[in-house]
Design an enzyme around this catalytic site. Sequence first.
Site, PDB file in Angstrom:
ATOM      1  N   LYS A  38       0.817  -1.230   0.000  1.00 37.04           N
ATOM      2  CA  LYS A  38       0.000   0.000   0.000  1.00 37.04           C
ATOM      3  C   LYS A  38       0.843   1.268   0.000  1.00 37.04           C
ATOM      4  O   LYS A  38       0.447   2.267  -0.586  1.00 37.04           O
ATOM      5  CB  LYS A  38      -0.984  -0.007   1.166  1.00 37.04           C
ATOM      6  N   ARG A 132      -7.943  -1.336  16.843  1.00 33.52           N
ATOM      7  CA  ARG A 132      -8.301  -0.988  15.473  1.00 33.52           C
ATOM      8  C   ARG A 132      -9.269  -2.081  15.048  1.00 33.52           C
ATOM      9  O   ARG A 132     -10.225  -2.339  15.759  1.00 33.52           O
ATOM     10  CB  ARG A 132      -7.059  -0.857  14.575  1.00 33.52           C
TER      11      ARG A 132
END
Length: 354
Positions: A38, A132
């Site tokens: 990414k 998260r």
Amino acid sequence: MRSHLPRIEISLSQIRDNTRLLTELYGQKGVSLMGVSKAVLGNPAVAEAMIQGGVKFIADSRIENIQRMKLAGIAAQFVLLRTALSQAESVIESVDISLNTEIETIQKLAYFAKAHQKTHQIILMVELGDLREGILPCDLPQFIRETLTLSHIKIAGIGCNLACYGGVKPDGRNMHKLSKLAAEIEKTFQIRLDIVSGGNSANYDWYQSGQAIGKVNNLRLGESIFLGREIVNRKAIPGLHTHAFQLIAEVIESKKKPSLPVGEICQDAFGNVPKFEDRGICRRAIVALGRQDVLVSGLESSSQIEILGASSDHIILNDPNHRLQVGDEVSFNLDYGALLTAMTSPFIKKQLNR
Ligand SMILES: *Cc1c(COP(=O)(O)O)cnc(C)c1O
């Protein structure tokens, strides 16, 4: 031919070396790696370098990046790190394995997997303290029970992600917890979990500490591969290249100026009221690069050049030895945040070096 400025120079051989060293290091205890693409927006040449370095999986959080790599002919198992309900059909079309935490999303994946006559693999992410993404451990058995009723979906494994939002360090305790959950699931449901993915570049210290790795057999690495660092203390990993990416910008002004602005100080371009220290007259340079391109706080230049500040399109440098002339190139090393933003800026050319 003149090279484009600003540009980011990417050393593919250094990325390949880093990947190879890490696959060998983690491979010693049977831990496979996913190369996380990414930060380079799924750049196909970088993905290829990671594959040459030995990773079997390429993982990305953005489906567009995976589609870009597939279109370029990259052959690997593609893993999507973040799955959105609205993208379920593209996930089925483009991705081999996706990370999931919501049953509605998995149901939608199952629906489209059936429509496309495919079996889609999923890794269930478990919440182990970083807050998260993740299914709470107490909810996991019921979650798996529901998932197992769906056709065209295979649970490839479980995983967790730490040191991202809450800054929780991977250690013997949370890794043991993940292993234990994996063992309990295999026993209760009589299924085999191929992948137990223990985390990211923050797992280095835990791995090197010599503790039992239990059933953990996979990690997902971005920063360690690209920048040669672990991320608990941001230490360089011995043997790895830490300068595989260099950001190069052009000097557009070089003058002596006072270090204190003249006039009444109000807010700067970003709403902060700046403070200055009087260092007399300084030799300063400006480079054509700014906060629109890159997270300036993540840039590092050579020791004689100090970054004084930046606006959208200008970075102001202190250049005490007057080394920089108009038209010169200045090169910066990048941290992960700077890499992520620089790779995303359309104004910065990505120059791949073999
Ligand atoms: C970004 C990401 C990674 C890679 O993290 P690094 O710190 O760059 O190694 C791993 N897992 C998930 C879920 C991610 O989103």
